[in-house]
Scaffold this active site. Structure first.
Site, PDB file in Angstrom:
ATOM      1  N   GLU A  49       0.729  -1.633  -0.108  1.00 15.04           N
ATOM      2  CA  GLU A  49      -0.270  -0.385   0.056  1.00 15.04           C
ATOM      3  C   GLU A  49       1.136   0.920   0.448  1.00 15.04           C
ATOM      4  O   GLU A  49       1.496   1.551   0.856  1.00 15.04           O
ATOM      5  CB  GLU A  49      -0.858  -0.176   1.051  1.00 15.04           C
ATOM      6  CG  GLU A  49      -1.893  -1.249   1.019  1.00 15.04           C
ATOM      7  CD  GLU A  49      -2.915  -1.261   2.554  1.00 15.04           C
ATOM      8  OE1 GLU A  49      -2.908  -0.261   3.310  1.00 15.04           O
ATOM      9  OE2 GLU A  49      -3.644  -1.774   2.664  1.00 15.04           O
ATOM     10  N   ASP A  60      -6.359   9.476   9.745  1.00 16.10           N
ATOM     11  CA  ASP A  60      -4.813   8.923   9.750  1.00 16.10           C
ATOM     12  C   ASP A  60      -4.795   9.975  10.980  1.00 16.10           C
ATOM     13  O   ASP A  60      -4.753  10.487  11.474  1.00 16.10           O
ATOM     14  CB  ASP A  60      -3.907   9.469   8.787  1.00 16.10           C
ATOM     15  CG  ASP A  60      -3.966   8.119   7.482  1.00 16.10           C
ATOM     16  OD1 ASP A  60      -4.242   7.412   7.241  1.00 16.10           O
ATOM     17  OD2 ASP A  60      -4.360   9.173   6.305  1.00 16.10           O
ATOM     18  N   TYR A 175     -10.955  -4.860   3.019  1.00 16.30           N
ATOM     19  CA  TYR A 175      -9.500  -4.122   4.136  1.00 16.30           C
ATOM     20  C   TYR A 175     -11.086  -4.279   5.662  1.00 16.30           C
ATOM     21  O   TYR A 175     -11.496  -3.034   5.221  1.00 16.30           O
ATOM     22  CB  TYR A 175      -9.069  -3.203   3.681  1.00 16.30           C
ATOM     23  CG  TYR A 175      -7.970  -2.668   4.335  1.00 16.30           C
ATOM     24  CD1 TYR A 175      -7.985  -2.520   5.998  1.00 16.30           C
ATOM     25  CD2 TYR A 175      -6.651  -2.046   3.746  1.00 16.30           C
ATOM     26  CE1 TYR A 175      -7.066  -1.775   6.823  1.00 16.30           C
ATOM     27  CE2 TYR A 175      -5.847  -1.210   4.469  1.00 16.30           C
ATOM     28  CZ  TYR A 175      -5.938  -0.984   5.868  1.00 16.30           C
ATOM     29  OH  TYR A 175      -4.576  -0.935   7.284  1.00 16.30           O
TER      30      TYR A 175
END
Length: 263
Positions: A49, A60, A175
């Site tokens: 990734e 994030d 994911y």
């Protein structure tokens, strides 16, 4: 067969779990970032990734936010990220690369232009965290038409009513985000993750890999043991952020990969 599909088919045939690593393109600069990137396959990484730096990375935590800031400060752009993928492909034609980031830089470049350039450069999949399934016409469906997998995130709050919508146009792999919140916020638990992975796998034939909260080879082994693989990002990015040379970063990655492969 796409590189991603082939890699997971090969792993299944070998009876191994996937180890997926995340690094930020251009962190701390182009040359050192490329040195890490090109060393990842030999360190045991099955799928890469590659983060696309962005000024407002809302999903994030601090570690990856700082990585993005370092990359942007060094001059990393979408164009230079595509250049990095092209450089990687001169050395490695087999390892899948998934570009992970936010929609704004892609929208600014133009979806059709971006997809053509990404496919030509050698990008195999996209994870765009701020585009929900309701916006599939923006990028997901054009990406699939261009032959680029669109990988969706499922989370602990993705209930049985929401899950079919999340899976509808997902390809490559699913994911599963092991924790609620931002990257690097908490530790993943196999006891919590296992039932959720089983629930998702009951609704799709795609591999399910688990990310967020995995920092050690031991946890990588535990999480990979209840899924089709695991993803490590913040722990690797933290090593880069400490100024360690590429060879030391790759040694750490190798230890994580061995943990996942021993699941």
């Amino acid at each position: 067969m796409s590189r991603i599909a082939k890699r997971f088919a090969d792993l299944q045939r070998e009876g191994r779990k996937a180890f997926v690593s995340y690094v930020m393109a251009g962190d701390p600069d182009y040359d050192r970032s490329l040195a890490v990137l090109t060393g990842l396959p030999e360190a045991g990484v099955d799928v890469i990734e590659l983060g696309l730096p962005f000024t407002d990375p809302m999903a994030d935590g601090e570690t990856i936010q700082l990585a993005g800031q370092r990359a942007l400060a060094s001059g990393q752009t979408l164009e230079r990220t595509l250049e990095m993928v092209r450089d990687f492909r001169t050395r490695d034609e087999a390892t899948p690369i998934v570009l992970m980031g936010y929609y704004n830089p892609i929208y600014s470049r133009g979806v059709a232009r971006f997809l053509h350039e990404a496919k030509t450069a050698g990008i195999d999949g996209l994870i765009i965290v701020d585009l929900p399934p309701e916006e599939d016409e923006e990028l997901c469906l054009p990406a699939l038409e261009a032959g680029i997998d669109f990988i969706r995130l499922a989370t602990p709050t993705t209930d049985d009513k929401r899950l079919p919508r999340v899976l509808e146009n997902t390809s490559g792999f699913v994911y599963y985000v092991s924790i609620t919140g931002i990257t690097g916020a908490a530790a993943a638990s196999a006891a919590d993750v296992g039932p959720e992975v089983a629930r998702i796998k009951a609704s799709t034939d795609l591999p399910v890999v688990v990310g967020f909260g995995i920092r050690t080879p031991e946890v990588a082994r535990e999480i990979a043991g209840v899924a089709d693989g695991c993803v490590v990002g913040s722990a690797i990015v933290a090593e880069i952020g400490q100024g360690k040379p590429p060879e030391d970063v790759l040694a750490f990655v190798r230890s994580l990969a061995e943990g996942a492969h021993n699941a």
